[in-house]
Design an enzyme around this catalytic site. Sequence first.
Site, PDB file in Angstrom:
ATOM      1  N   LYS A 270       8.766  17.864  -5.369  1.00  0.00           N
ATOM      2  CA  LYS A 270       6.939  18.418  -5.374  1.00  0.00           C
ATOM      3  C   LYS A 270       6.656  17.827  -3.999  1.00  0.00           C
ATOM      4  O   LYS A 270       6.602  16.469  -3.600  1.00  0.00           O
ATOM      5  CB  LYS A 270       6.238  17.357  -6.399  1.00  0.00           C
TER       6      LYS A 270
ATOM      7  N   GLY B 131       6.296   7.811   0.565  1.00  0.00           N
ATOM      8  CA  GLY B 131       4.926   7.930   0.746  1.00  0.00           C
ATOM      9  C   GLY B 131       4.375   6.739   0.973  1.00  0.00           C
ATOM     10  O   GLY B 131       4.807   5.810   1.387  1.00  0.00           O
ATOM     11  N   SER B 132       2.930   6.530   0.517  1.00  0.00           N
ATOM     12  CA  SER B 132       2.157   5.401   1.007  1.00  0.00           C
ATOM     13  C   SER B 132       2.345   4.257  -0.323  1.00  0.00           C
ATOM     14  O   SER B 132       3.031   4.682  -1.225  1.00  0.00           O
ATOM     15  CB  SER B 132       0.553   5.526   0.729  1.00  0.00           C
TER      16      SER B 132
ATOM     17  N   THR C 182       0.358   4.642  -3.598  1.00  0.00           N
ATOM     18  CA  THR C 182       1.077   5.803  -4.384  1.00  0.00           C
ATOM     19  C   THR C 182       2.346   5.209  -5.062  1.00  0.00           C
ATOM     20  O   THR C 182       2.556   5.451  -6.322  1.00  0.00           O
ATOM     21  CB  THR C 182       0.907   6.992  -3.714  1.00  0.00           C
ATOM     22  N   GLY C 183       3.243   4.612  -4.301  1.00  0.00           N
ATOM     23  CA  GLY C 183       4.404   3.847  -4.713  1.00  0.00           C
ATOM     24  C   GLY C 183       4.279   2.967  -5.949  1.00  0.00           C
ATOM     25  O   GLY C 183       5.100   3.152  -6.684  1.00  0.00           O
TER      26      GLY C 183
ATOM     27  N   GLU D 248      10.421   4.917  -0.677  1.00  0.00           N
ATOM     28  CA  GLU D 248      10.426   4.613   0.945  1.00  0.00           C
ATOM     29  C   GLU D 248       8.850   4.669   1.022  1.00  0.00           C
ATOM     30  O   GLU D 248       8.240   5.769   1.181  1.00  0.00           O
ATOM     31  CB  GLU D 248      11.092   5.587   1.746  1.00  0.00           C
TER      32      GLU D 248
ATOM     33  N   CYS E 183       6.694   6.542   9.215  1.00  0.00           N
ATOM     34  CA  CYS E 183       6.718   5.267   8.716  1.00  0.00           C
ATOM     35  C   CYS E 183       7.334   4.228   9.473  1.00  0.00           C
ATOM     36  O   CYS E 183       6.619   3.037   9.512  1.00  0.00           O
ATOM     37  CB  CYS E 183       7.458   5.462   7.457  1.00  0.00           C
TER      38      CYS E 183
ATOM     39  N   GLU F  13      -1.732  -0.350   8.350  1.00  0.00           N
ATOM     40  CA  GLU F  13      -1.143   0.924   8.849  1.00  0.00           C
ATOM     41  C   GLU F  13      -1.891   1.756   9.309  1.00  0.00           C
ATOM     42  O   GLU F  13      -2.720   2.579   8.547  1.00  0.00           O
ATOM     43  CB  GLU F  13      -0.149   1.509   7.860  1.00  0.00           C
TER      44      GLU F  13
END
Length: 470
Positions: free
Chosen positions: A170, A221-222, A225-226, A243, A277, A374
């Site tokens: 996705k 991703g962030s 969301t992780g 990651e 990242c 970040e």
Amino acid sequence: MQKYDMTIGGRLVAADRYEEIRNPSTGAVVGLAPVGTMAHLEQAIDAAEKAFAHWRRSTDAEREAACNTIARVVTENAGELAQLLSLEQGKPLKGLGAEFELGGCGAWAGYTATLKLPVTVIEDSPAKRIEMHREPVGVVGSITPWNWPLMIAIWHIVPAIRTGNTVVIKPSPFTPLGTLRMIELISAALPPGLVNVVSGDNDIGAALSRHEKIAKVVFTGSIETGKKVMSSAAPTLKPLTLELGGNDPGIVLPDVDMSKLVEPMFWGALINSGQTCGALKRLYVHDSVYDAVCDALVAYGSKIPMGDGMDPQNVLGPLQNERQYRKVIDLVEEAKAQGARVLLGGSPRQGSGYFYPVTFLADCRDGMRIVDEEQFGPVLPIIRYTDLDAAIAAANGTQFGLDASVWGSDPAQLAAVAKRLEAGTVFINKHAEIAPNVPFGGIKCSGLGVEFGVEGLAAYTTIKIINAAV
Ligand code: NAD
């Protein structure tokens, strides 16, 4: 207007609804992306499950050949894919931009094809023989971000296929087009259902993470969301590779030679306009060289052309989306109000597109959001230190732990500082270098597990022991 479709079970699948994807440099519509539904996700998971029934029995040579096929397909189509990537992501074709990213896709796929996870004999004695085998996990769910969308897709897909799994990917709703087209091309060259793509909103990602038929999730991703992915995956106890975000510190020692190091320092921070990242995101500089380091960065950075990605002169592009653009503006404005000194840039560029200029901010301090969070943009906060122990403590004193770096001339001191920095990777006199043979991953909240190399490959397998009486 060019319409892109999802690939499910080896066939192109249209959606009822399409969304316009716009070029962040110009606002022009690049193409139409299908908004996939839960029904599409179910179809894709079923197709991947069906394909897994065969692919799990494939030989090592067949898996290696499939990965080489992926490498060949992305390389043969690199021109078209780089163009599409540049248009939807904003990164220039040239420099460390879209052509570079496609080069990485081919290189990662080709190298990963050569990796092996052979059966290991743990004991071979008169009484018993114990072997360790690596088994595929099943259908892998892959969720990708918008900053390096094609390279990250390849990082997820190729090790999965190499180890006998099948995939449902996705892509980010900000940059789905390149992934849709790349998977269409790859899938046409592989058995149907090995790689499937469903584009759509965030809820497709949430459903994928939760789904009982998804055996593993690889997510880039962030951090925010992780954490959601981890909790969605908890009821089915899925293995995860996460990651996540970074806020990489760099420590500059008094004996740094900026005439040699300004270039790697600049690109370590500004690669992809800072939307990386593992980019350098806060720089701690010793008082004795503070002005010299600031001057060198400004002199170098003021010459780097930023603009529309299709213009071959440009090597830096815009922020990819409005949300990120507003975030960078807010962080810089707040830092300025708190006493940060603008050395270069410092306000959004006038005209079309989400362009924010290369920005160096001096006199920053821990506790400012531009240092603590970040920023994910072309802005580097520079912090003055006098006490090395305090600088190391500040560098380590966050929830992040992706990469870190130390810059100087004395190898013994560089090694000593590197040993004390808490990160998945510590660089010496460089930053943000990755390679397909080197495990990469964050510690603390920057991630879980590693990608790349044999260790990254093993994360797509389970261990099966065969313990035989002799
Ligand atoms: P994001 O977390 O907003 O989105 C990433 C993906 O997750 C998208 O596909 C999104 O649709 C999906 N998603 C959103 N909500 C979800 C949910 N509840 N469940 C499952 N999936 C969901 O990240 P982003 O803004 O696209 O990317 C930027 C972030 O990614 C930065 O923090 C960056 O540091 C990080 N990143 C990390 C690495 C790494 O290797 N460590 C690499 C690239 C980017």
